[in-house]
Motif scaffolding. Structure first.
Motif, PDB file in Angstrom:
ATOM      1  N   GLY A  88       0.813  -1.218   0.000  1.00 34.33           N
ATOM      2  CA  GLY A  88       0.000   0.000   0.000  1.00 34.33           C
ATOM      3  C   GLY A  88       0.843   1.263   0.000  1.00 34.33           C
ATOM      4  O   GLY A  88       0.498   2.259  -0.640  1.00 34.33           O
ATOM      5  N   VAL A  89       1.973   1.221   0.702  1.00 28.97           N
ATOM      6  CA  VAL A  89       2.895   2.362   0.708  1.00 28.97           C
ATOM      7  C   VAL A  89       3.502   2.534  -0.687  1.00 28.97           C
ATOM      8  O   VAL A  89       3.582   3.651  -1.208  1.00 28.97           O
ATOM      9  N   GLU A  90       3.905   1.429  -1.303  1.00 20.42           N
ATOM     10  CA  GLU A  90       4.483   1.497  -2.660  1.00 20.42           C
ATOM     11  C   GLU A  90       3.482   2.026  -3.682  1.00 20.42           C
ATOM     12  O   GLU A  90       3.849   2.753  -4.598  1.00 20.42           O
ATOM     13  N   LEU A 121      14.192   3.891  -0.485  1.00 22.04           N
ATOM     14  CA  LEU A 121      12.883   4.400  -0.098  1.00 22.04           C
ATOM     15  C   LEU A 121      11.873   3.262  -0.058  1.00 22.04           C
ATOM     16  O   LEU A 121      11.845   2.422  -0.957  1.00 22.04           O
ATOM     17  N   CYS A 122      11.043   3.249   0.961  1.00 17.02           N
ATOM     18  CA  CYS A 122      10.048   2.190   1.115  1.00 17.02           C
ATOM     19  C   CYS A 122       8.927   2.276   0.086  1.00 17.02           C
ATOM     20  O   CYS A 122       8.252   1.296  -0.180  1.00 17.02           O
ATOM     21  N   ASP A 123       8.721   3.462  -0.473  1.00 17.20           N
ATOM     22  CA  ASP A 123       7.627   3.613  -1.430  1.00 17.20           C
ATOM     23  C   ASP A 123       8.073   3.490  -2.887  1.00 17.20           C
ATOM     24  O   ASP A 123       7.313   3.768  -3.799  1.00 17.20           O
ATOM     25  N   GLN A 124       9.299   3.040  -3.105  1.00 13.60           N
ATOM     26  CA  GLN A 124       9.838   2.865  -4.446  1.00 13.60           C
ATOM     27  C   GLN A 124      10.305   1.413  -4.621  1.00 13.60           C
ATOM     28  O   GLN A 124      11.405   1.079  -4.218  1.00 13.60           O
ATOM     29  N   PRO A 125       9.480   0.535  -5.204  1.00 11.96           N
ATOM     30  CA  PRO A 125       9.915  -0.853  -5.361  1.00 11.96           C
ATOM     31  C   PRO A 125      11.141  -0.929  -6.275  1.00 11.96           C
ATOM     32  O   PRO A 125      11.200  -0.266  -7.302  1.00 11.96           O
ATOM     33  N   GLN A 126      12.102  -1.748  -5.872  1.00  8.34           N
ATOM     34  CA  GLN A 126      13.324  -1.902  -6.661  1.00  8.34           C
ATOM     35  C   GLN A 126      13.155  -2.920  -7.779  1.00  8.34           C
ATOM     36  O   GLN A 126      13.931  -2.940  -8.726  1.00  8.34           O
TER      37      GLN A 126
END
Length: 158
Positions: A88-90, A121-126
């Motif tokens: 949800g954060v992503e 960053l937790c909101d940026q999936p790698q």
């Protein structure tokens, strides 16, 4: 020990082992640096793995194996819940933690150590596959998997 309890115990062992192997594989082989929320998802899986391993101790009675399997199932389910929260954060459905952490080397230059840490960053999936991040896959696997472990362990009562 009946079939349901054996299945619950085995799934409670294999599921977190596979998820942790995948997470560590991406970290060590693909050099993806986990964010803080990624680490949060691992802790319940470590706990589930330990609980499931205890359920395999030779001579362990059914009265102990069942609560261990139920506890492991709850831990797996908890990891899936954290994975869903991270997803949800992503996806920017809700806000995530606003702080960040870094390891500071004792006795060294704190600023230099901080700057040497990768900033994730937790909101940026790698990494994603078909638009699903690792946090999303954790949620998709852990939530049903934890529910199955719980259902099997609870069924073993009968």
């Amino acid at each position: 020990m009946n079939r349901s309890l054996r299945q619950a115990r085995l799934l409670a062992l294999l599921l977190p082992a596979a998820l942790l192997a995948g997470a560590w594989g991406f970290q060590l082989l693909r050099h993806l640096v986990p964010c803080e929320m990624c680490h949060w998802q691992r802790w319940p899986l470590y706990a589930a793995l330990v609980l499931a391993l205890l359920a395999f101790v030779p001579g362990m009675k059914r009265g102990v194996v069942r609560p261990l399997a139920i506890s492991a199932g709850l831990c797996i389910l908890g990891s899936g819940g954290l994975g869903f929260y991270h997803l949800g954060v992503e996806q920017h459905w809700w806000l995530g933690p606003t702080h960040c952490t870094a390891t500071v080397v004792r006795g060294g230059d704190a600023l230099k150590a901080l700057l040497a840490q990768p900033f994730v960053l937790c909101d940026q999936p790698q990494w994603t596959l078909l638009g699903i991040s690792l946090a999303g896959f954790n949620a998709l696997i852990s939530i049903p998997g934890g529910l199955i472990v719980l259902a099997l362990a609870l069924k073993a009562r009968r």
